[in-house]
Design a protein around this motif. Structure first.
Motif: not given
Length: 345
Positions: A168, A164-165, A139-140, A115, A162, A143-145, A119
């Motif tokens: 983001a 949520g992915l 997920t994610p 995950s 997902n 985040e954020p992208w 980053q």
């Protein structure tokens, strides 16, 4: 002539060594790019020029990348690792790449992703994970992208994605999702709704072809009507209690006042959305429409028959009353005439 060529080749080799170009690689000073493709490499070559902006490592035999594998090229903006043998990416492998914008990981053997893997890449704009063995995405993924515009995961083994992915990625404009094992059940309805909004705003997506269940196999997710989706079943009380028990064993539960517990449960139950019954599939929906049409037709026909019968009965009754009135009035007229004649005499 042969001596001149050898001299030129020697000068080039000496310049590459002086500039720090790795063996088996070609360095282009004008574009600050290093080309190491198709060299049979099993690791990232050492002594990469620190000013490198583009690094081509595709078509090699790299099985594993250690943590901080690219810290020697902090200015890197494009990294191509296509067609290697990567099966796992350890967290921290992309540390130090604050300016990376394009990352190509296609045609590898990746099965899962951490995950926090991406980053360290705040400037990433294009991420290509196509042609791997990914069965799910966490997920994610960093985040954020905010800057990601292209996201490709086609030709994997994904069954769900997902929402949520995708949320983001506010700047994404191209999505490549085809050739996966999409399970078009109630869980994928949220993805369908997000994709419809994404396309409405000008986004481009290739296709999401259902692999299961059998009722939707081969169908495009975006072309399945919303009404034919059954709502996902709500978790039962036993499952909720077991989940609370599992969470409670991991960490202590927060005590609540006993007097508000029942009221809170009632409020929560009242606020929960109640599922609306819908047809199970297209055949049930068509059958429902046909049965409804037949019933409505029969009712309308009965109403027409009743109306005709009522009109006929009213006409016959009116005719009968007319004849009876005429027969009654004739004797009265005759009797009145007789009375008038007798009085005149």
């Amino acid at each position: 002539m042969t001596g001149d060529l050898l001299l030129l080749a020697s000068v080039i080799c000496l310049l590459q060594v002086a500039c720090g170009c790795p063996e088996k690689c070609h360095c282009h000073a004008a574009s600050n790019s290093v080309d190491c493709r198709q060299q049979g490499l099993d690791a990232v070559p050492p002594d990469l020029p620190p000013q490198t902006l583009t690094l081509h490592l595709q078509d090699n035999q790299i099985h594993r990348l250690p943590a901080s594998a690219f810290t020697s090229v902090p200015q890197l903006t494009t990294l191509n690792l296509r067609n290697n043998s990567l099966s796992d990416l350890v967290p921290g492998v992309f540390d130090g790449l604050q300016h990376l914008q394009v990352l190509n990981l296609t045609q590898n053997s990746l099965r899962s992703l951490e995950s926090r893997l991406f980053q360290p890449l705040p400037e990433l704009r294009e991420l290509d994970l196509s042609s791997n063995h990914l069965s799910h995405l966490p997920t994610p993924l960093g985040e954020p992208w905010q800057n990601l515009t292209v996201f490709a995961v086609q030709q994997n083994r994904l069954q769900q994605l997902n929402r949520g992915l995708l949320e983001a990625m506010p700047s994404v404009r191209l999505l490549f999702l085809k050739d996966n094992l999409w399970n078009c059940n109630c869980q994928l309805l949220s993805l369908k709704l997000w994709l419809e909004k994404f396309i409405y705003k000008g986004g481009i997506v290739d296709s999401v072809i259902c692999a299961s269940p059998d009722a939707w196999k081969g169908e495009d997710l975006l072309k399945i009507p919303h009404e034919l989706y059954q709502p996902c079943p709500l978790p039962s009380a036993d499952l909720e209690s077991s989940q609370r028990g599992g969470l409670g064993s991991a960490r202590p539960a927060v005590p609540r006042p006993p007097e508000n517990h029942g009221a809170g449960d009632r409020d929560h139950a009242q606020c929960e959305p109640k599922p609306k019954p819908r047809p199970a599939n297209l055949r049930h929906a068509v059958a429902t429409v046909i049965i409804t049409g037949v019933v409505c037709g029969v009712v309308c026909l009965m109403m027409v028959v009743a109306a005709i019968y009522g009109c006929t009965y009213a006409a016959v009754t009116a005719q009968w009353h007319g004849r009876h009135t005429a027969q009654t009035s004739e004797p009265e007229k005759t009797e009145g005439k007789d009375l008038c004649d007798s009085s005149a005499a």
